[in-house]
Design a protein around this motif. Structure first.
Motif, mmCIF file in Angstrom:
data_model
loop_
_atom_site.group_PDB
_atom_site.id
_atom_site.type_symbol
_atom_site.label_atom_id
_atom_site.label_comp_id
_atom_site.label_asym_id
_atom_site.label_seq_id
_atom_site.Cartn_x
_atom_site.Cartn_y
_atom_site.Cartn_z
ATOM 1 N N ILE A 62 -20.261 2.462 6.204
ATOM 2 C CA ILE A 62 -19.265 1.828 5.646
ATOM 3 C C ILE A 62 -18.305 1.517 6.645
ATOM 4 N N LEU A 63 -17.835 0.335 6.586
ATOM 5 C CA LEU A 63 -17.089 -0.128 7.880
ATOM 6 C C LEU A 63 -15.441 -0.181 7.170
ATOM 7 N N THR A 64 -15.439 -0.867 5.917
ATOM 8 C CA THR A 64 -13.875 -0.800 5.407
ATOM 9 C C THR A 64 -14.191 -0.425 3.840
ATOM 10 N N ALA A 65 -13.147 -0.205 3.301
ATOM 11 C CA ALA A 65 -12.968 0.105 1.900
ATOM 12 C C ALA A 65 -11.648 -0.289 1.383
ATOM 13 N N SER A 66 -11.800 -0.807 0.264
ATOM 14 C CA SER A 66 -10.525 -1.136 -0.337
ATOM 15 C C SER A 66 -10.698 -0.596 -1.811
ATOM 16 N N ILE A 67 -9.638 0.216 -1.842
ATOM 17 C CA ILE A 67 -9.437 1.098 -3.399
ATOM 18 C C ILE A 67 -8.202 0.454 -4.010
ATOM 19 N N TRP A 68 -8.390 0.056 -5.398
ATOM 20 C CA TRP A 68 -7.059 -0.101 -6.304
ATOM 21 C C TRP A 68 -7.001 0.779 -7.286
ATOM 22 N N LEU A 69 -5.889 1.465 -7.314
ATOM 23 C CA LEU A 69 -5.423 2.460 -8.713
ATOM 24 C C LEU A 69 -4.480 1.770 -9.436
ATOM 25 N N LYS A 70 -4.720 1.994 -10.718
ATOM 26 C CA LYS A 70 -3.949 1.598 -11.668
ATOM 27 C C LYS A 70 -2.538 2.367 -11.646
ATOM 28 N N ASP A 71 -2.563 3.654 -11.368
ATOM 29 C CA ASP A 71 -1.347 4.440 -11.142
ATOM 30 C C ASP A 71 -1.491 5.342 -10.095
ATOM 31 N N ILE A 72 -1.064 4.797 -9.007
ATOM 32 C CA ILE A 72 -0.999 5.612 -7.567
ATOM 33 C C ILE A 72 -0.211 6.804 -7.650
ATOM 34 N N ASN A 73 0.874 6.709 -8.250
ATOM 35 C CA ASN A 73 1.765 8.071 -8.152
ATOM 36 C C ASN A 73 0.968 9.387 -8.849
ATOM 37 N N ASN A 74 0.284 9.126 -10.032
ATOM 38 C CA ASN A 74 -0.437 10.297 -10.753
ATOM 39 C C ASN A 74 -1.806 10.143 -10.369
ATOM 40 N N ASP A 75 -2.627 9.159 -9.826
ATOM 41 C CA ASP A 75 -3.867 9.260 -9.371
ATOM 42 C C ASP A 75 -4.634 9.354 -8.061
ATOM 43 N N PHE A 76 -3.391 9.145 -7.139
ATOM 44 C CA PHE A 76 -3.768 8.943 -5.710
ATOM 45 C C PHE A 76 -4.495 10.310 -5.037
ATOM 46 N N GLN A 77 -4.064 11.521 -5.675
ATOM 47 C CA GLN A 77 -4.410 12.882 -5.201
ATOM 48 C C GLN A 77 -5.744 12.969 -5.659
ATOM 49 N N GLY A 78 -6.121 12.991 -6.956
ATOM 50 C CA GLY A 78 -7.229 13.117 -7.606
ATOM 51 C C GLY A 78 -8.134 12.126 -7.143
ATOM 52 N N MET A 79 -8.131 10.947 -6.779
ATOM 53 C CA MET A 79 -9.106 10.030 -6.216
ATOM 54 C C MET A 79 -9.320 10.460 -4.860
ATOM 55 N N ASN A 80 -8.508 10.888 -4.205
ATOM 56 C CA ASN A 80 -8.595 11.274 -2.937
ATOM 57 C C ASN A 80 -9.542 12.505 -2.557
ATOM 58 N N GLY A 81 -9.186 13.458 -3.730
ATOM 59 C CA GLY A 81 -9.990 14.564 -3.464
ATOM 60 C C GLY A 81 -11.642 14.263 -3.595
ATOM 61 N N VAL A 82 -11.906 13.383 -4.786
ATOM 62 C CA VAL A 82 -13.359 12.922 -4.989
ATOM 63 C C VAL A 82 -13.873 12.254 -3.804
ATOM 64 N N TRP A 83 -12.929 11.344 -3.089
ATOM 65 C CA TRP A 83 -13.182 10.563 -2.070
ATOM 66 C C TRP A 83 -13.612 11.284 -0.747
ATOM 67 N N ASN A 84 -12.868 12.408 -0.535
ATOM 68 C CA ASN A 84 -12.883 13.086 0.687
ATOM 69 C C ASN A 84 -14.405 13.964 0.548
ATOM 70 N N ALA A 85 -14.604 14.456 -0.733
ATOM 71 C CA ALA A 85 -15.872 15.160 -0.862
ATOM 72 C C ALA A 85 -16.962 14.421 -0.678
ATOM 73 N N TRP A 86 -16.959 13.117 -1.033
ATOM 74 C CA TRP A 86 -18.046 12.304 -1.079
ATOM 75 C C TRP A 86 -18.184 11.461 0.466
ATOM 76 N N LEU A 87 -17.156 11.374 0.683
ATOM 77 C CA LEU A 87 -17.259 10.661 2.523
ATOM 78 C C LEU A 87 -17.806 11.194 3.505
ATOM 79 N N ASP A 88 -18.810 10.694 4.271
ATOM 80 C CA ASP A 88 -19.414 11.128 5.542
ATOM 81 C C ASP A 88 -18.369 11.619 6.515
ATOM 82 N N PRO A 89 -18.326 12.777 6.733
ATOM 83 C CA PRO A 89 -17.022 13.065 7.587
ATOM 84 C C PRO A 89 -17.106 12.625 8.993
#
Length: 118
Positions: A62-89
């Motif tokens: 993956i070169l670029t990723a665009s992510i849209w969140l409905k509620d960034i204040n409430n969901d950014f941390q939860g999304m990031n936790g899943v993203w970080n576990a999934w991503l090739d470090p």
């Protein structure tokens, strides 16, 4: 002239995947089956994996990723936790995450990526 391949063209509005010059573009992926940000993000990233595998590549390219969140204040941390576990470090893409009104009220996250072919 370079060929362009379009896959998943059943939707009258778009292709699911376009490959051009060894670059893979996928349409924005959402999930309406899970009711929380963790579940929706996991399901969306599974769809990303599937689409990339259809053209012989993976999240490691993956070169670029665009992510849209409905509620960034409430969901950014939860999304990031899943993203970080999934991503090739070892192969992190550039990424942008913004808050946006999504197409349906139950959608909490949408992800679109661009990747190189392997």
């Amino acid at each position: 002239m370079t060929a362009t391949t379009r896959i998943g063209t059943d939707d009258p509005r778009m292709s699911k995947i376009v490959v051009h010059n060894k670059v893979v573009y996928i349409s924005g992926q959402t999930d309406a089956t899970a009711t929380d940000i963790t579940g929706q993000t996991q399901n969306v990233l599974a769809k990303v994996d599937d689409l990339l595998s259809q053209v012989g590549t993976s999240k490691s390219n993956i070169l670029t990723a665009s992510i849209w969140l409905k509620d960034i204040n409430n969901d950014f941390q939860g999304m990031n936790g899943v993203w970080n576990a999934w991503l090739d470090p070892e192969n992190k893409p550039v990424r942008a995450t913004v808050e946006a009104s999504l197409a349906r009220p139950q959608l909490l996250v949408e992800v679109q990526v661009t990747a190189a072919t392997e």
